[in-house]
Design a protein around this motif. Sequence first.
Motif, PDB file in Angstrom:
ATOM      1  N   ALA A   3       0.843  -1.188   0.000  1.00 21.42           N
ATOM      2  CA  ALA A   3       0.000   0.000   0.000  1.00 21.42           C
ATOM      3  C   ALA A   3       0.882   1.243   0.000  1.00 21.42           C
ATOM      4  N   THR A   5       0.778   3.785   1.746  1.00 25.92           N
ATOM      5  CA  THR A   5       1.183   4.219   3.078  1.00 25.92           C
ATOM      6  C   THR A   5       0.982   3.070   4.044  1.00 25.92           C
ATOM      7  N   LEU A   6       1.584   3.182   5.230  1.00 24.52           N
ATOM      8  CA  LEU A   6       1.467   2.110   6.215  1.00 24.52           C
ATOM      9  C   LEU A   6       0.563   2.568   7.336  1.00 24.52           C
ATOM     10  N   GLU A   7      -0.193   1.599   7.829  1.00 29.29           N
ATOM     11  CA  GLU A   7      -1.083   1.906   8.932  1.00 29.29           C
ATOM     12  C   GLU A   7      -0.252   1.991  10.217  1.00 29.29           C
ATOM     13  N   PHE A   8      -0.267   3.137  10.855  1.00 33.95           N
ATOM     14  CA  PHE A   8       0.363   3.240  12.181  1.00 33.95           C
ATOM     15  C   PHE A   8      -0.297   4.423  12.874  1.00 33.95           C
ATOM     16  N   ALA A  13       1.246   4.327  18.361  1.00 36.44           N
ATOM     17  CA  ALA A  13       2.425   5.104  18.751  1.00 36.44           C
ATOM     18  C   ALA A  13       2.441   5.327  20.270  1.00 36.44           C
ATOM     19  N   ARG A  16       3.492   2.142  22.092  1.00 38.04           N
ATOM     20  CA  ARG A  16       4.928   1.943  21.935  1.00 38.04           C
ATOM     21  C   ARG A  16       5.723   2.903  22.825  1.00 38.04           C
ATOM     22  N   GLY A  77      -7.788  -3.746  21.082  1.00 36.64           N
ATOM     23  CA  GLY A  77      -8.320  -3.629  19.721  1.00 36.64           C
ATOM     24  C   GLY A  77      -7.409  -2.870  18.767  1.00 36.64           C
ATOM     25  N   LEU A  78      -6.089  -2.950  18.999  1.00 35.01           N
ATOM     26  CA  LEU A  78      -5.155  -2.192  18.141  1.00 35.01           C
ATOM     27  C   LEU A  78      -4.781  -2.998  16.900  1.00 35.01           C
ATOM     28  N   SER A  79      -4.177  -2.298  15.946  1.00 38.67           N
ATOM     29  CA  SER A  79      -3.758  -2.930  14.701  1.00 38.67           C
ATOM     30  C   SER A  79      -2.558  -3.840  14.947  1.00 38.67           C
ATOM     31  N   ARG A 110      -6.520 -14.104  17.803  1.00 41.24           N
ATOM     32  CA  ARG A 110      -7.264 -13.241  16.885  1.00 41.24           C
ATOM     33  C   ARG A 110      -7.645 -13.998  15.621  1.00 41.24           C
ATOM     34  N   TYR A 298       6.915  -3.709   9.059  1.00 43.60           N
ATOM     35  CA  TYR A 298       5.670  -2.932   9.150  1.00 43.60           C
ATOM     36  C   TYR A 298       4.769  -3.189   7.943  1.00 43.60           C
ATOM     37  N   ALA A 299       5.370  -3.463   6.787  1.00 39.96           N
ATOM     38  CA  ALA A 299       4.552  -3.827   5.622  1.00 39.96           C
ATOM     39  C   ALA A 299       3.840  -5.157   5.895  1.00 39.96           C
TER      40      ALA A 299
ATOM     41  N   MET B   1      -9.162  -3.031   9.602  1.00 41.80           N
ATOM     42  CA  MET B   1      -8.814  -1.850  10.392  1.00 41.80           C
ATOM     43  C   MET B   1      -8.166  -0.820   9.489  1.00 41.80           C
ATOM     44  N   ALA B 313       6.598   3.777   1.633  1.00 42.78           N
ATOM     45  CA  ALA B 313       5.373   3.821   2.439  1.00 42.78           C
ATOM     46  C   ALA B 313       5.711   4.225   3.877  1.00 42.78           C
ATOM     47  N   ARG B 316       6.444   7.909   4.797  1.00 41.87           N
ATOM     48  CA  ARG B 316       5.305   8.827   4.968  1.00 41.87           C
ATOM     49  C   ARG B 316       4.727   8.772   6.373  1.00 41.87           C
ATOM     50  N   VAL B 317       5.273   7.921   7.225  1.00 40.33           N
ATOM     51  CA  VAL B 317       4.762   7.803   8.598  1.00 40.33           C
ATOM     52  C   VAL B 317       5.861   8.285   9.557  1.00 40.33           C
TER      53      VAL B 317
END
Lengths: 384, 402
Positions: A3, A5-8, A13, A16, A77-79, A110, A298-299, B1, B313, B316-317
Amino acid sequence: MSAPTLEFDDDAARARDELRRLLGARLPRGAVRATRAPDPTAAHHGDVTPYDPALWRELSALGLAGAALPDAVGGAGLSASASVAIAEELGRAAAPCPLLSTSMVAGLARELARCAPSGGVDALSRRIVDGASATIAGASGVDSTPGFDALHRHDGVLLGAARYVADAPEAQVIVALARSEAGPVIVALERGAAGVEVIEERLVDLTRRQGTVRLDGARGQLLASGEVARRAWEAARSWLWTLAAADIVGACEWLLQTTTEYAKTREQFGRPIGVYQAVKHQLVAMMSTIDLARSLTYAAADSISRDAPDREAAARAAKAQASEAARLCAGSAIQLHGGIGFTWECDVHVWAKRALHGQLSYGDAALHRRELSRLWLDAALELR
Amino acid sequence: MTDAPRDDDAERRAFATHVAEWLRAHLPTPPAFALPATPREVQTEQQHEWLRAWQRACWEAELVGCDVPREYGGHGRRGLQATASRALREAGAPFLVNLVALQMACPTILAHGTEAQKRRFVPGCLSADEIWCQGFSEPNAGSDLASVQCRASVRDGVWRVDGHKVWTTLARFADWMILLARTEPGAQKHAGLTYFLCPIKGHSGVTVRPLVKLTGELGFNEVLFDDVAVADELRLDERGRGWQVAMTTLLHERGAAESAGGGLAVPASPLDALVALARRVPRGTSPAIEDPWVRDRLVSLMLTARALAAHQARARVPALCDHPLRLPLQAKLLTTEWAQALAHLEMELQGAGGALLVAEPNAEQGGARSYLGSYGMTIAAGTSEIQRNILAERVLELPRHR
């Protein structure tokens, strides 16, 4: 193609950063070595120190073990990327605690909740949220990624021995993978149940514990069987590889930063050794290898969160690259520290051993690349 | 999510659709003559004009200059160039020939230029009406860029330039050059430079001589300046600030910032071609693709390609980047060394055939000449060794070796 961008998100944060602060306070410089191995000779002979239960209680109270579990069972419920970031901090601090293996069980829970929801799965999740440490038993070969071959279930009881079980001497819950007449099964066992024996496997890595789980007529809660068990486990393996990769990335980053600091202060021939390109370029090689691993990790978390079709490949790629980072960073950190790096009194070996332990667990770089060649070269899949 | 949709998501989606549809309708069929692999290898006027027309079409369709303000010939959007560049790349579109303009001149002029300079020069960069080349390197100023000797001094209110620039891509076709020259001979080495926008084509005192590369191809040039007049309006930023301006250029050249003008479109996945080659050629008695060593190397290259995409990717974070320049400054080093490793494996898979000239019957594309050509990438724009020094000093903050 990953994708753009990465979901974070902010919650990830925050979790962490909170963990980083806590570990920074509880494990100041030198503390890990001093508390894990007060006597080097005894450590050399295999004296094992149990984890500090106070640290585990604090980590558990922060809700870190249940980060990936849904709100419905009391989780945060976090990613998946939050769990990855947590694992990365554990590696960075070389934290002696059963959080990595418990996070792996949370990942499995999960996937079970998705593929085979049941009261038993919810109960497992709630136990983790309530502070139980947990691990997965099922490895037979040196690959050490658990599978269904090592253990056997017959007439409702479990038999056999699983090796290389992370944190087994500490875990309160052991999730066993086993084969049975009904096909593969996943069973949750209490560590103290009859027929469950854990034999410590003494490790080079001072910061972790591991064991062989021997089952002789043990009974537990059946979580899934047959095709759904296989599917849930295949999905859960991505969690294992990705979290293991994250721990390695964290440990390697510590090795990079510590060695960089040393190169700025250690003087030879009247100048700091960090002036020399032979030193600079090795440090940059460490950095590049770590960054490739970190981005892939992270990907992979992103693929897991989206349940993307390439999640297995993404997780294997992360573990493959992290294993390369471990090999390079452990070696270069010791080498660049010179004579002091070869001694017990220098902290470098503590992190180098954790990184190497990570490299050798759950499949090394070449093994995962071989499996990736099967996925990428033999199947008519999208290549990138 | 998934994240909550952002405000500009609708615009991004609409734009992506426009780009995809336009490319479907307008992606050109290859011309009768061979196209070069990169802007560095443009050999003929015919190739040059064809590629110029393609860039102009892309600009008119708003695929180039997306994020540049309208008053400078752009399309006034925000953060959409990456979308267009990626689509061009993935469609296997021909590259954008005004490479130096898009990647270097345009972002540098936008950052340091006067209002008049921006209005005068940026539109031509985007439309390829004016082709640019870069005048930084000299025979004695390669990796050590700050030791530029090319001299500029003021006479009768006009700058006069004397010197010698080398490795100048596209100079044979260029109308303009971004030029780094020494204007304060007595000053400390980094403080004595000034940055100019220098006319090239047909300009008195300028001589362009093509250099022949080790592969036998043309592409690079040397440019000689003999008392060349440059008006003071063509000075970019202040006198003596040339080094700082050049750093902006290099940041863009080395991929540290998404080019405001456009992107470099490379052919779609060279990996696909490599895997196809491995299926086709034998190694011993079976296809190369079955050889465990070949498989491991192919997968290693694929893995790095994936990681480089993941770098973009992750970059960008901010919460996943410890140092803002840590990933951007690695881009040039990693991508060029990756491409070199790919060229090397391609050559090796061809075995004895890899040593054939491509013109030979039965010769595969690539081979030893491509592999040797890949050293252009690891040497140009700051060698890999210089990149490692920069990373060590700027990101790891190790002491300078100078």
